[in-house]
Design a protein around this motif. Sequence first.
Motif, PDB file in Angstrom:
ATOM      1  N   ASP A  63      19.764  44.228  31.583  1.00 48.19           N
ATOM      2  CA  ASP A  63      19.075  43.012  31.130  1.00 48.19           C
ATOM      3  C   ASP A  63      17.670  43.362  30.655  1.00 48.19           C
ATOM      4  O   ASP A  63      16.834  43.814  31.435  1.00 48.19           O
ATOM      5  CB  ASP A  63      19.020  42.005  32.275  1.00 48.19           C
ATOM      6  CG  ASP A  63      18.701  40.592  31.783  1.00 48.19           C
ATOM      7  OD1 ASP A  63      18.017  40.484  30.751  1.00 48.19           O
ATOM      8  OD2 ASP A  63      19.125  39.624  32.434  1.00 48.19           O
ATOM      9  N   SER A  64      17.397  43.166  29.349  1.00 46.83           N
ATOM     10  CA  SER A  64      16.059  43.450  28.821  1.00 46.83           C
ATOM     11  C   SER A  64      15.033  42.422  29.283  1.00 46.83           C
ATOM     12  O   SER A  64      13.836  42.665  29.191  1.00 46.83           O
ATOM     13  CB  SER A  64      16.097  43.496  27.293  1.00 46.83           C
ATOM     14  OG  SER A  64      16.869  44.570  26.849  1.00 46.83           O
TER      15      SER A  64
ATOM     16  N   TYR B 115      16.715  47.549  24.273  1.00 42.65           N
ATOM     17  CA  TYR B 115      17.816  47.133  25.126  1.00 42.65           C
ATOM     18  C   TYR B 115      18.291  48.331  25.930  1.00 42.65           C
ATOM     19  O   TYR B 115      17.963  49.483  25.626  1.00 42.65           O
ATOM     20  CB  TYR B 115      18.947  46.475  24.343  1.00 42.65           C
ATOM     21  CG  TYR B 115      19.687  47.338  23.362  1.00 42.65           C
ATOM     22  CD1 TYR B 115      20.800  48.063  23.750  1.00 42.65           C
ATOM     23  CD2 TYR B 115      19.295  47.408  22.031  1.00 42.65           C
ATOM     24  CE1 TYR B 115      21.507  48.838  22.861  1.00 42.65           C
ATOM     25  CE2 TYR B 115      19.991  48.182  21.123  1.00 42.65           C
ATOM     26  CZ  TYR B 115      21.102  48.896  21.537  1.00 42.65           C
ATOM     27  OH  TYR B 115      21.799  49.659  20.642  1.00 42.65           O
TER      28      TYR B 115
ATOM     29  N   CYS C 174      18.032  38.191  27.041  1.00 41.74           N
ATOM     30  CA  CYS C 174      16.812  37.457  26.746  1.00 41.74           C
ATOM     31  C   CYS C 174      17.164  36.087  26.164  1.00 41.74           C
ATOM     32  O   CYS C 174      18.204  35.918  25.527  1.00 41.74           O
ATOM     33  CB  CYS C 174      15.934  38.226  25.755  1.00 41.74           C
ATOM     34  SG  CYS C 174      15.261  39.756  26.437  1.00 41.74           S
TER      35      CYS C 174
ATOM     36  N   HIS D  67      20.961  40.639  24.749  1.00 39.49           N
ATOM     37  CA  HIS D  67      20.561  41.627  25.759  1.00 39.49           C
ATOM     38  C   HIS D  67      19.859  40.983  26.945  1.00 39.49           C
ATOM     39  O   HIS D  67      18.938  41.556  27.539  1.00 39.49           O
ATOM     40  CB  HIS D  67      19.672  42.703  25.139  1.00 39.49           C
ATOM     41  CG  HIS D  67      20.276  43.338  23.941  1.00 39.49           C
ATOM     42  ND1 HIS D  67      21.405  44.139  24.005  1.00 39.49           N
ATOM     43  CD2 HIS D  67      19.932  43.273  22.624  1.00 39.49           C
ATOM     44  CE1 HIS D  67      21.724  44.539  22.804  1.00 39.49           C
ATOM     45  NE2 HIS D  67      20.868  44.021  21.933  1.00 39.49           N
TER      46      HIS D  67
ATOM     47  N   PRO E 185      14.322  40.948  21.778  1.00 36.77           N
ATOM     48  CA  PRO E 185      13.923  42.204  22.425  1.00 36.77           C
ATOM     49  C   PRO E 185      13.920  43.365  21.438  1.00 36.77           C
ATOM     50  O   PRO E 185      14.802  43.482  20.601  1.00 36.77           O
ATOM     51  CB  PRO E 185      14.997  42.392  23.504  1.00 36.77           C
ATOM     52  CG  PRO E 185      16.184  41.645  22.988  1.00 36.77           C
ATOM     53  CD  PRO E 185      15.635  40.466  22.245  1.00 36.77           C
TER      54      PRO E 185
END
Length: 597
Positions: free
Chosen positions: A455-456, A478, A469, A467, A475
């Motif tokens: 998880d970014s 990633y 967000c 990703h 993002p």
Amino acid sequence: MSRSTPGQVMSWLATLLTANVALAGAPAGSPGFALERLALNPGAAGSLLLGTGELLSQGELRLSTVWHYQHKPVLLASGNAHYQIIGNRLTTHLSAAYSPTTWLELSAQLPLVAFQRGQDAVAQGFAAPTPFGVSTPSLGARLGVLSQLRGHAMDLALGLSLGLPLGNASGLPPELGAHVTPQVMVGRRLGWFRLGLEAQALLRKRIDATPDAAIQQAAQGSELRLGAVAATLGQRLRWEVNVVGTSPLVDSAKSMEVLVGGRYLLNTSVELFAVGGVGLGASAGTPLYRVMVGSAFGGVSPTWMKGESSVNCSPGFKHTVDECPELDEDQDGIRNVVDKCPFESGILERGGCPFLDQDGDGIEDSRDGCPTEVGLVAYQGCPMPDGDQDGVADEVDSCPADYGPADNRGCPRRDKDGDGIEDDVDACPLQPGEAKFKGCPEEDRDGDGLANSLDSCPDMAGKTENHGCPDHEIPMVYLERDRFVLLGRVFFAPNQPKLEARSHAQLDWVARVIKEHPEFHHISVGAHSDNRGFAQTNLYMTQAQAQAVQWYLIERGVEPERLEARGYGDTRPIGDNNMVRGREQNRRVEFKIVQPD
């Protein structure tokens, strides 16, 4: 045309060079044969002289004019005396090639003798050559069987050429009847160059040797011809080396020629070229040396394969974005291959596009699912519809694209990941997990269905396709299990370990992701270079660049003990250093997640 050659050459050529010398001239009234031994490749795809299995593109027409000089193409040996029956010969070679389809190429060639001269050998029964006239015209056709451009492993073509007995300027009596030449041509592209092989059989009527004991002319007839070529690709100036060998089927006199050529693309419709080389052996028709200079018009631009840069990428040439993936059409610092708006200046965060919002809903068109309708972020810029027609408005439908009952929040009752937890209560419906993690394989702080390690944005609920967000966050980094994947590059000042300002946004995202993932105990910052320059210098420079990135992250709040800097120089390439694109790939900064033992 036959001639004597020096005997002091490499031993493997001894048999070739000590073969019986045959007279290429013929006494008055005796049968004649075609003087032109070396034919051009009329389509010139891959090589100027030899077929490589590649044909002109469909609908292309190529017209060529060549000035061709041969030195001593016809020598007469009588005892210890030698006569230059034709000592100097200059021809103008006209040719045309056209491909009506992708698999057929038609051609025609016409050699015109502009000048030729020889010694007086009337006493030996040889008339002086005519100074100008027409040599042997020919018509040809080639059938493309395999093509790399169509996904095959190589290029393969079959050809047939017909020589017409219409010439009058060989310096000999007219040739007896037409001759036919079947051909097989094969070739393959190998990066920046290609290799090709051609085999052909010249089939013509036999001319027996003259019975005169003092002046004997060797028999003439059918023969085998083999050729190989190596040629460069993809550049405005290209080079090639040709080796051509001839083996007559009626006598033992063999010959070989080695010719080097260069060709220059003046523009997309005009090409200039030159070829020169030497001949070895006693087979009829091989000069001491020959030189060709010419030009071509029409289909002269070489073909290119997907992933390569076309020769049309040269300055001043017209080209498409697909032809030139490494160029930057809009000069915004983003290469065509990754620029979603190659003709509009933009920024990396928007994929090279400018900010556009046609409907004025505050959502950029590139992220707006309905760019001409006012909508909401929750619905990707579209109004709130009931897309699945399940009676549950998308505003409250947890599965707006899937039909489902209202008592299940509009979602169907199912278990996509097969972990025994129904999707309506599974926080990770696409990943098998455990009940204690709400159906996820491991901790998911923001509960968005994506594990923290992937998880970014681990502290903000988002979408898996973004990703982890939310929609308003795009993002620039990633995560994979063992590394960070950057959507852009880290740029340094030329030959310096100094970061450029355009890299800051990218590195700010790296620092953010590291700080939001305390479970990543150790991150390795690795800098790499291409192989230009000295290896030790590259090693020192990449070490300094890695440390510059490390200090930037520390200044953004990353704990120093979680980082290490490593410079690898050019020891770990991921692309071909012989290609511009490969060198670009090798100049990179990588972030590895170091797992504890």
